[in-house]
Design a protein around this motif. Structure first.
Motif, mmCIF file in Angstrom:
data_model
loop_
_atom_site.group_PDB
_atom_site.id
_atom_site.type_symbol
_atom_site.label_atom_id
_atom_site.label_comp_id
_atom_site.label_asym_id
_atom_site.label_seq_id
_atom_site.Cartn_x
_atom_site.Cartn_y
_atom_site.Cartn_z
ATOM 1 N N ARG A 8 54.350 -35.101 -17.030
ATOM 2 C CA ARG A 8 54.404 -35.873 -18.270
ATOM 3 C C ARG A 8 55.730 -35.641 -18.979
ATOM 4 O O ARG A 8 56.367 -36.578 -19.463
ATOM 5 N N TYR A 9 56.168 -34.372 -19.013
ATOM 6 C CA TYR A 9 57.427 -34.064 -19.695
ATOM 7 C C TYR A 9 58.585 -34.830 -19.061
ATOM 8 O O TYR A 9 59.347 -35.514 -19.742
ATOM 9 N N TRP A 10 58.743 -34.705 -17.736
ATOM 10 C CA TRP A 10 59.901 -35.322 -17.072
ATOM 11 C C TRP A 10 59.777 -36.838 -16.952
ATOM 12 O O TRP A 10 60.786 -37.544 -16.932
ATOM 13 N N THR A 11 58.559 -37.368 -16.898
ATOM 14 C CA THR A 11 58.374 -38.805 -16.746
ATOM 15 C C THR A 11 58.435 -39.533 -18.085
ATOM 16 O O THR A 11 58.974 -40.641 -18.154
ATOM 17 N N VAL A 12 57.915 -38.910 -19.146
ATOM 18 C CA VAL A 12 57.775 -39.610 -20.418
ATOM 19 C C VAL A 12 58.527 -38.935 -21.567
ATOM 20 O O VAL A 12 59.369 -39.557 -22.222
ATOM 21 N N GLU A 13 58.233 -37.671 -21.829
ATOM 22 C CA GLU A 13 58.720 -37.027 -23.043
ATOM 23 C C GLU A 13 60.237 -36.843 -23.070
ATOM 24 O O GLU A 13 60.880 -37.128 -24.086
ATOM 25 N N HIS A 14 60.809 -36.341 -21.979
ATOM 26 C CA HIS A 14 62.251 -36.126 -21.925
ATOM 27 C C HIS A 14 62.987 -37.457 -22.104
ATOM 28 O O HIS A 14 63.912 -37.560 -22.913
ATOM 29 N N LEU A 15 62.575 -38.448 -21.362
ATOM 30 C CA LEU A 15 63.207 -39.766 -21.432
ATOM 31 C C LEU A 15 63.118 -40.353 -22.844
ATOM 32 O O LEU A 15 64.117 -40.805 -23.401
ATOM 33 N N THR A 16 61.943 -40.327 -23.423
ATOM 34 C CA THR A 16 61.738 -40.914 -24.746
ATOM 35 C C THR A 16 62.570 -40.208 -25.811
ATOM 36 O O THR A 16 63.248 -40.850 -26.619
ATOM 37 N N GLY A 17 62.512 -38.890 -25.813
ATOM 38 C CA GLY A 17 63.271 -38.127 -26.804
ATOM 39 C C GLY A 17 64.770 -38.320 -26.676
ATOM 40 O O GLY A 17 65.484 -38.512 -27.671
ATOM 41 N N MET A 18 65.252 -38.294 -25.449
ATOM 42 C CA MET A 18 66.691 -38.424 -25.245
ATOM 43 C C MET A 18 67.174 -39.844 -25.529
ATOM 44 O O MET A 18 68.271 -40.032 -26.059
ATOM 45 N N LEU A 19 66.367 -40.849 -25.204
ATOM 46 C CA LEU A 19 66.735 -42.225 -25.560
ATOM 47 C C LEU A 19 66.818 -42.389 -27.078
ATOM 48 O O LEU A 19 67.713 -43.072 -27.590
ATOM 49 N N LEU A 20 65.906 -41.761 -27.786
ATOM 50 C CA LEU A 20 65.943 -41.799 -29.249
ATOM 51 C C LEU A 20 67.214 -41.134 -29.773
ATOM 52 O O LEU A 20 67.883 -41.655 -30.673
ATOM 53 N N PHE A 48 60.299 -34.879 -9.930
ATOM 54 C CA PHE A 48 59.396 -34.540 -11.034
ATOM 55 C C PHE A 48 58.927 -35.770 -11.800
ATOM 56 O O PHE A 48 58.048 -35.679 -12.644
ATOM 57 N N VAL A 49 59.545 -36.907 -11.536
ATOM 58 C CA VAL A 49 59.155 -38.153 -12.192
ATOM 59 C C VAL A 49 58.255 -38.923 -11.243
ATOM 60 O O VAL A 49 58.684 -39.384 -10.189
ATOM 61 N N THR A 50 56.988 -39.009 -11.618
ATOM 62 C CA THR A 50 56.032 -39.753 -10.805
ATOM 63 C C THR A 50 55.136 -40.585 -11.711
ATOM 64 O O THR A 50 54.887 -40.216 -12.857
ATOM 65 N N PHE A 51 54.660 -41.670 -11.172
ATOM 66 C CA PHE A 51 53.768 -42.546 -11.905
ATOM 67 C C PHE A 51 52.458 -42.615 -11.146
ATOM 68 O O PHE A 51 52.420 -43.005 -9.993
ATOM 69 N N GLY A 52 51.401 -42.187 -11.797
ATOM 70 C CA GLY A 52 50.100 -42.202 -11.147
ATOM 71 C C GLY A 52 49.020 -41.808 -12.124
ATOM 72 O O GLY A 52 49.256 -41.626 -13.320
ATOM 73 N N SER A 53 47.842 -41.597 -11.597
ATOM 74 C CA SER A 53 46.683 -41.297 -12.440
ATOM 75 C C SER A 53 46.771 -39.913 -13.076
ATOM 76 O O SER A 53 46.128 -39.653 -14.087
ATOM 77 N N THR A 54 47.583 -39.018 -12.511
ATOM 78 C CA THR A 54 47.683 -37.654 -13.058
ATOM 79 C C THR A 54 48.955 -37.426 -13.866
ATOM 80 O O THR A 54 49.174 -36.313 -14.353
ATOM 81 N N THR A 55 49.777 -38.446 -14.021
ATOM 82 C CA THR A 55 51.058 -38.274 -14.726
ATOM 83 C C THR A 55 50.864 -37.688 -16.114
ATOM 84 O O THR A 55 51.545 -36.734 -16.491
ATOM 85 N N MET A 56 49.961 -38.230 -16.884
ATOM 86 C CA MET A 56 49.799 -37.784 -18.263
ATOM 87 C C MET A 56 48.982 -36.505 -18.386
ATOM 88 O O MET A 56 49.073 -35.810 -19.394
ATOM 89 N N SER A 57 48.220 -36.139 -17.395
ATOM 90 C CA SER A 57 47.401 -34.927 -17.493
ATOM 91 C C SER A 57 48.150 -33.681 -17.018
ATOM 92 O O SER A 57 47.774 -32.565 -17.373
ATOM 93 N N ASP A 58 49.223 -33.851 -16.254
ATOM 94 C CA ASP A 58 50.025 -32.722 -15.800
ATOM 95 C C ASP A 58 51.216 -32.571 -16.740
ATOM 96 O O ASP A 58 52.037 -33.475 -16.860
ATOM 97 N N LYS A 59 51.312 -31.409 -17.428
ATOM 98 C CA LYS A 59 52.326 -31.286 -18.477
ATOM 99 C C LYS A 59 53.753 -31.347 -17.951
ATOM 100 O O LYS A 59 54.629 -31.863 -18.636
ATOM 101 N N ILE A 60 54.015 -30.866 -16.769
ATOM 102 C CA ILE A 60 55.376 -30.920 -16.219
ATOM 103 C C ILE A 60 55.736 -32.356 -15.852
ATOM 104 O O ILE A 60 56.817 -32.845 -16.204
#
Length: 143
Positions: free
Chosen positions: A82-94, A68-80
């Motif tokens: 984006r969540y697993w690649t950016v949001e989950h990581l950022t929130g949990m690191l905080l 579910f963690v991918t880096f590409g042109s659609t990472t931020m436009s796909d909510k799932i």
């Protein structure tokens, strides 16, 4: 490997959440009652610290093998994605940072009431962040 890491990561979360709730309640009671910050407070904080960092370790391992963690042109436009690649990581690191800061900074304090207050505020904020990140996860869409 992915499923094993996911199971371990999923299991440890209960230790982290339980530890957070116990530390928050105990520090709140210590703050209200103006009680000493004793050995049991320190051990609970250490348990939370260790379980949180163990969870972080498995989470980071999982991050690099997750489908579910991918880096590409659609990472931020796909909510799932984006969540697993950016949001989950950022929130949990905080949240991990707040728990770590609470533990380390309270150990340097001499006033017991201030220790309880520091542990309560920082760990309560960490719990709020964790709950918010879990709530926005839309887990029903993932597997």
């Amino acid at each position: 490997m992915y499923n094993t890491l996911l199971q371990i990561h999923s299991g440890i979360r209960y230790l982290v959440l339980l530890g957070l709730v116990v530390v928050i309640v105990k520090s709140f009671m210590g703050l209200i009652n103006k009680s000493n910050y004793d050995k049991s407070d320190d051990r609970l904080s250490l348990f939370l610290f260790i379980s949180t960092h163990t969870q972080l370790l498995f989470g980071l391992l999982l991050y690099f093998v997750s489908p579910f963690v991918t880096f590409g042109s659609t990472t931020m436009s796909d909510k799932i994605t984006r969540y697993w690649t950016v949001e989950h990581l950022t929130g949990m690191l905080l949240a991990v940072a707040l728990i770590t800061i609470a533990r380390i900074s309270s150990k340097k304090m001499v006033d017991d009431t201030a220790k309880h207050k520091r542990m309560f505020i920082f760990n309560a904020l960490a719990l709020v962040i964790i709950v918010v990140i879990i709530v926005i996860s839309d887990r029903q869409l993932v597997g």
